[in-house]
Scaffold this motif. Structure first.
Motif, PDB file in Angstrom:
ATOM      1  N   GLY A  34       0.679  -1.120  -0.102  1.00 59.04           N
ATOM      2  CA  GLY A  34       0.186  -0.005  -0.082  1.00 59.04           C
ATOM      3  C   GLY A  34       0.927   1.178   0.118  1.00 59.04           C
ATOM      4  O   GLY A  34       1.906   1.442  -0.757  1.00 59.04           O
ATOM      5  N   GLU A  35       0.422   2.139   0.706  1.00 59.79           N
ATOM      6  CA  GLU A  35       1.003   3.527   0.880  1.00 59.79           C
ATOM      7  C   GLU A  35       2.485   3.250   0.946  1.00 59.79           C
ATOM      8  O   GLU A  35       3.275   4.243   0.473  1.00 59.79           O
ATOM      9  CB  GLU A  35       0.537   4.228   2.128  1.00 59.79           C
ATOM     10  N   ASN A  36       3.140   2.490   1.801  1.00 56.51           N
ATOM     11  CA  ASN A  36       4.475   2.448   2.037  1.00 56.51           C
ATOM     12  C   ASN A  36       4.921   0.791   2.178  1.00 56.51           C
ATOM     13  O   ASN A  36       4.919   0.392   3.493  1.00 56.51           O
ATOM     14  CB  ASN A  36       5.041   3.188   3.290  1.00 56.51           C
ATOM     15  N   GLU A  37       5.005   0.229   1.319  1.00 58.45           N
ATOM     16  CA  GLU A  37       5.342  -1.449   1.396  1.00 58.45           C
ATOM     17  C   GLU A  37       6.415  -1.654   2.079  1.00 58.45           C
ATOM     18  O   GLU A  37       6.500  -2.709   2.681  1.00 58.45           O
ATOM     19  CB  GLU A  37       5.445  -1.792   0.092  1.00 58.45           C
ATOM     20  N   ASN A  38       7.449  -0.809   2.394  1.00 62.09           N
ATOM     21  CA  ASN A  38       8.416  -1.034   3.051  1.00 62.09           C
ATOM     22  C   ASN A  38       8.123  -1.303   4.795  1.00 62.09           C
ATOM     23  O   ASN A  38       8.713  -2.293   5.482  1.00 62.09           O
ATOM     24  CB  ASN A  38       9.795   0.060   3.124  1.00 62.09           C
ATOM     25  N   VAL A  39       7.290  -0.361   5.075  1.00 65.05           N
ATOM     26  CA  VAL A  39       6.994  -0.502   6.583  1.00 65.05           C
ATOM     27  C   VAL A  39       6.030  -1.591   6.706  1.00 65.05           C
ATOM     28  O   VAL A  39       5.961  -2.259   7.836  1.00 65.05           O
ATOM     29  CB  VAL A  39       6.195   1.174   6.957  1.00 65.05           C
ATOM     30  N   ASP A  40       5.229  -1.712   5.628  1.00 67.23           N
ATOM     31  CA  ASP A  40       4.170  -2.822   5.873  1.00 67.23           C
ATOM     32  C   ASP A  40       4.989  -4.214   5.812  1.00 67.23           C
ATOM     33  O   ASP A  40       4.673  -4.954   6.785  1.00 67.23           O
ATOM     34  CB  ASP A  40       3.146  -3.185   4.517  1.00 67.23           C
ATOM     35  N   CYS A  41       6.097  -4.283   5.164  1.00 66.53           N
ATOM     36  CA  CYS A  41       7.028  -5.594   5.235  1.00 66.53           C
ATOM     37  C   CYS A  41       7.482  -5.480   6.598  1.00 66.53           C
ATOM     38  O   CYS A  41       7.559  -6.627   7.147  1.00 66.53           O
ATOM     39  CB  CYS A  41       7.978  -5.385   3.968  1.00 66.53           C
ATOM     40  N   VAL A  42       8.139  -4.663   7.070  1.00 68.48           N
ATOM     41  CA  VAL A  42       8.830  -4.659   8.543  1.00 68.48           C
ATOM     42  C   VAL A  42       7.762  -5.010   9.552  1.00 68.48           C
ATOM     43  O   VAL A  42       8.254  -5.864  10.672  1.00 68.48           O
ATOM     44  CB  VAL A  42       9.351  -3.274   8.746  1.00 68.48           C
ATOM     45  N   THR A  43       6.773  -4.653   9.326  1.00 65.59           N
ATOM     46  CA  THR A  43       5.707  -4.829  10.357  1.00 65.59           C
ATOM     47  C   THR A  43       5.244  -6.172  10.379  1.00 65.59           C
ATOM     48  O   THR A  43       5.171  -7.043  11.419  1.00 65.59           O
ATOM     49  CB  THR A  43       4.253  -4.122  10.256  1.00 65.59           C
ATOM     50  N   ARG A  44       5.222  -6.895   9.236  1.00 67.24           N
ATOM     51  CA  ARG A  44       4.774  -8.243   9.068  1.00 67.24           C
ATOM     52  C   ARG A  44       6.033  -9.287   9.849  1.00 67.24           C
ATOM     53  O   ARG A  44       5.686  -9.967  10.630  1.00 67.24           O
ATOM     54  CB  ARG A  44       4.606  -8.777   7.829  1.00 67.24           C
ATOM     55  N   ILE A  45       7.263  -8.754   9.707  1.00 61.13           N
ATOM     56  CA  ILE A  45       8.524  -9.551  10.046  1.00 61.13           C
ATOM     57  C   ILE A  45       8.428  -9.397  11.509  1.00 61.13           C
ATOM     58  O   ILE A  45       8.536 -10.163  12.147  1.00 61.13           O
ATOM     59  CB  ILE A  45       9.501  -9.064   9.387  1.00 61.13           C
ATOM     60  N   ALA A  46       7.983  -8.044  11.776  1.00 63.32           N
ATOM     61  CA  ALA A  46       8.351  -7.826  13.449  1.00 63.32           C
ATOM     62  C   ALA A  46       7.279  -8.665  14.085  1.00 63.32           C
ATOM     63  O   ALA A  46       7.500  -9.224  15.152  1.00 63.32           O
ATOM     64  CB  ALA A  46       7.830  -6.213  13.769  1.00 63.32           C
ATOM     65  N   GLY A  47       5.927  -8.868  13.495  1.00 61.36           N
ATOM     66  CA  GLY A  47       4.791  -9.879  13.961  1.00 61.36           C
ATOM     67  C   GLY A  47       5.345 -11.137  14.423  1.00 61.36           C
ATOM     68  O   GLY A  47       4.764 -11.812  15.258  1.00 61.36           O
ATOM     69  N   LEU A  48       6.202 -11.615  13.438  1.00 60.35           N
ATOM     70  CA  LEU A  48       6.695 -13.137  13.521  1.00 60.35           C
ATOM     71  C   LEU A  48       7.591 -13.204  14.956  1.00 60.35           C
ATOM     72  O   LEU A  48       7.800 -14.143  15.242  1.00 60.35           O
ATOM     73  CB  LEU A  48       7.398 -13.445  12.483  1.00 60.35           C
ATOM     74  N   PHE A  49       7.942 -12.215  15.390  1.00 59.81           N
ATOM     75  CA  PHE A  49       8.924 -11.940  16.552  1.00 59.81           C
ATOM     76  C   PHE A  49       8.142 -11.522  17.548  1.00 59.81           C
ATOM     77  O   PHE A  49       8.663 -11.037  18.638  1.00 59.81           O
ATOM     78  CB  PHE A  49      10.130 -11.376  16.201  1.00 59.81           C
ATOM     79  N   GLN A  50       6.795 -11.558  17.565  1.00 56.53           N
ATOM     80  CA  GLN A  50       6.032 -10.873  18.615  1.00 56.53           C
ATOM     81  C   GLN A  50       6.333  -9.391  19.018  1.00 56.53           C
ATOM     82  O   GLN A  50       6.059  -8.780  20.071  1.00 56.53           O
ATOM     83  CB  GLN A  50       5.808 -11.897  19.850  1.00 56.53           C
ATOM     84  N   ILE A  51       6.614  -8.826  18.000  1.00 53.74           N
ATOM     85  CA  ILE A  51       7.109  -7.343  18.343  1.00 53.74           C
ATOM     86  C   ILE A  51       5.866  -6.460  17.557  1.00 53.74           C
ATOM     87  O   ILE A  51       5.194  -6.481  16.290  1.00 53.74           O
ATOM     88  CB  ILE A  51       8.188  -6.697  17.504  1.00 53.74           C
ATOM     89  N   PRO A  52       5.303  -5.720  18.551  1.00 55.56           N
ATOM     90  CA  PRO A  52       3.754  -5.085  17.944  1.00 55.56           C
ATOM     91  C   PRO A  52       4.058  -3.651  16.878  1.00 55.56           C
ATOM     92  O   PRO A  52       5.080  -3.328  16.912  1.00 55.56           O
ATOM     93  CB  PRO A  52       3.128  -4.582  19.188  1.00 55.56           C
ATOM     94  N   ARG A  53       2.916  -3.536  16.166  1.00 54.71           N
ATOM     95  CA  ARG A  53       3.060  -2.762  15.063  1.00 54.71           C
ATOM     96  C   ARG A  53       3.446  -1.133  15.796  1.00 54.71           C
ATOM     97  O   ARG A  53       3.961  -0.537  15.155  1.00 54.71           O
ATOM     98  CB  ARG A  53       1.551  -2.472  14.692  1.00 54.71           C
ATOM     99  N   GLU A  54       2.909  -0.960  17.042  1.00 62.17           N
ATOM    100  CA  GLU A  54       3.270   0.285  17.793  1.00 62.17           C
ATOM    101  C   GLU A  54       4.718   0.573  17.878  1.00 62.17           C
ATOM    102  O   GLU A  54       5.292   1.468  17.545  1.00 62.17           O
ATOM    103  CB  GLU A  54       2.736   0.300  19.078  1.00 62.17           C
ATOM    104  N   THR A  55       5.579  -0.646  17.915  1.00 58.21           N
ATOM    105  CA  THR A  55       6.895  -0.467  17.950  1.00 58.21           C
ATOM    106  C   THR A  55       7.636  -0.379  16.678  1.00 58.21           C
ATOM    107  O   THR A  55       8.732   0.817  16.536  1.00 58.21           O
ATOM    108  CB  THR A  55       7.582  -1.807  18.401  1.00 58.21           C
ATOM    109  N   VAL A  56       7.090  -0.810  15.551  1.00 58.44           N
ATOM    110  CA  VAL A  56       7.672  -0.566  14.459  1.00 58.44           C
ATOM    111  C   VAL A  56       7.380   1.146  14.153  1.00 58.44           C
ATOM    112  O   VAL A  56       8.000   1.804  13.544  1.00 58.44           O
ATOM    113  CB  VAL A  56       6.729  -1.403  13.107  1.00 58.44           C
ATOM    114  N   THR A  57       6.322   1.633  14.416  1.00 56.18           N
ATOM    115  CA  THR A  57       5.718   2.883  13.992  1.00 56.18           C
ATOM    116  C   THR A  57       6.718   3.911  14.948  1.00 56.18           C
ATOM    117  O   THR A  57       7.249   4.833  14.556  1.00 56.18           O
ATOM    118  CB  THR A  57       4.592   3.213  14.704  1.00 56.18           C
ATOM    119  N   ALA A  58       6.860   3.662  16.131  1.00 56.31           N
ATOM    120  CA  ALA A  58       7.859   4.447  17.112  1.00 56.31           C
ATOM    121  C   ALA A  58       9.232   4.400  16.384  1.00 56.31           C
ATOM    122  O   ALA A  58       9.803   5.472  16.172  1.00 56.31           O
ATOM    123  CB  ALA A  58       7.744   4.027  18.395  1.00 56.31           C
TER     124      ALA A  58
END
Ligand code: ADP
Length: 416
Positions: free
Chosen positions: A243-267
């Motif tokens: 979508g708007e920023n595929e780089n961030v979307d991709c990181v968010t998905r990877i982070a999720g696999l390590f139980q890291i929440p979206r908020e951490t990615v945003t911060a």
């Protein structure tokens, strides 16, 4: 692969990776031989000497069969095109396995790898992934195509560590068993068509990232490419929307696999202002912004830049051109509405001029410095002068870093 039994290892290419490999192989107690196509004069004699004194043998000016004869393994730098290089023919004739640095280092580590590939956004996404994973895990390594050879740190990795690797198609061409715990595909656009027979072969090299994955591993895939890869995936699939920023979307998905929440990615993302030479604001002079996007080496990455700058409602004076990679620029023709004027440099200038001359005023400039001056002369308060070349840099510069630095220097000169 049992590397214990191999006494002599040949390294193809005296590059940053080749050097790092030679160092690693010495620490593993191997006899090291380096074979390089370019002449000895292209390299630092002092550096060659340091390695020669440690017992490394060198061959410059080409690859001979004789030099490889006693090697039990050949490791090639990503810069070497195995389809065309004499090295692969020699290795086949001598029955020496030929692998890339990523494959070899994978044999040496028990840590889990997160591999990220794509045409554009790899470095940015890899770096952001590294920062995000560091929030949760103490021991995370960063390397690969981002400029840190895997071989430079692999010996320090331990079982429970994570290794975030940026992987180019060239690096993925030379894997045998490499299987990242998480493999991410960001996007694929036409690029490097000077090295591959066609787009299909370039894509196939990228899809290699999934080839050896196990069912308990993860494939993070941009949903635009899911139909093409789905059949071949053996790992569990996690699609993300480009979508708007595929780089961030991709990181968010990877982070999720390590139980890291979206908020951490945003911060973490909020505190990350991008890597140098990627949409980097150099300065503002009399209300005119100068942006260095030297890393944009294909049309799709320049489109990304144009969309981001246009979103801010700015008119763009675009500096583009360089070494052509056999791609077409036509795909950008309809996306040029925000471009007020085009300043072209390098080998591809006539080809780009032809593609866009009916879209906006375009002129060919003798140098990057002239292009900067010309753009500045034509710009008005509120405009953006953007270097986003759509091409490689090798016709005029050592690499994209030198091109970006020369742009920055030229901009700084305007205001001095
Ligand atoms: P890579 O390592 O794949 O070359 P970078 O993160 O270094 O990617 O970015 C290269 C260029 O591509 C930069 O000019 C950047 O602005 C642009 N870019 C970054 N992300 C994307 C994306 N998802 N799609 C297209 N272009 C992108």
């Amino acid at each position: 692969m049992n590397i214990e039994s191999i006494e002599t290892v040949a390294v193809g290419g005296w590059s940053k990776t080749g050097m790092s490999l030679a160092k690693l192989l010495l620490t593993l107690g191997k006899k090291v031989k380096v074979t390089e196509e370019r002449e000895r004069g292209c390299f630092s004699p002092a550096l060659i000497d340091v390695f020669a004194r440690k017992g490394v043998c060198f061959e410059f000016g080409g690859h001979s069969l004789r030099f490889l004869r006693d090697a039990g393994l050949l490791i090639v730098s990503p810069g070497i095109d195995l389809q065309r290089s004499a090295l692969s023919a020699h290795a086949r004739e001598l029955c020496i396995p030929a692998v890339g640095e990523i494959e070899f280092c994978f044999w040496l580590t028990r840590a889990r790898c997160v591999g990220i590939t794509g045409t554009n956004g790899k470095s940015t996404t890899t770096f952001l992934t590294y920062l995000v994973l560091k929030e949760k895990r103490k021991r995370v390594f960063l390397g690969g195509n981002i400029g840190i050879p895997f071989s430079s740190f692999v010996r320090r990795t331990r079982k429970n560590d994570l290794i975030v690797l940026e992987l180019s198609s060239f690096q993925l061409e030379t894997i045998l068993e490499f299987h990242p715990f998480v493999a991410a595909l960001l996007n694929i656009e036409p690029d490097h068509l000077d090295r591959y027979p066609g787009y299909a072969e370039y894509k196939a090299a990228k899809f290699n990232i999934f080839r050896n994955q196990r069912p308990d591993e993860w494939a993070v895939v941009n949903e635009r490419f899911l139909p093409e890869v789905r059949q071949t995936l053996r790992a569990r699939c996690v699609p993300f929307s480009g979508g708007e920023n595929e780089n961030v979307d991709c990181v968010t998905r990877i982070a999720g696999l390590f139980q890291i929440p979206r908020e951490t990615v945003t911060a973490v993302g909020a505190g990350f202002h991008g890597l140098p030479h990627r949409l980097q604001t150099v300065k503002k002079i009399q209300g005119i912004s100068f942006i260095n996007d030297s890393k944009a080496t294909n049309p799709a990455s320049t489109l990304w830049a144009l969309q981001r700058v246009k979103k801010k409602g700015k008119r763009i004076l675009l500096i583009a051109g360089g070494k052509d990679k056999g791609v077409s620029y036509e795909c950008l023709r309809d996306k040029f509405s925000g471009v007020k004027q085009l300043f072209l440099i390098g080998e591809s200038a006539p080809k780009i001029h032809k593609a866009f001359r009916d879209r906006c005023p375009a002129e060919i400039c003798p140098s990057l410095e002239e292009a900067v001056k010309e753009a500045y002369r034509n710009a008005q308060r509120g405009d953006v002068v953007l270097l986003s070349p759509m091409c490689a840099s090798f016709d005029m510069f050592r690499n994209y870093t030198e091109r970006g630095s020369r742009f920055t220097a030229a901009v700084n000169k305007l205001s001095s």
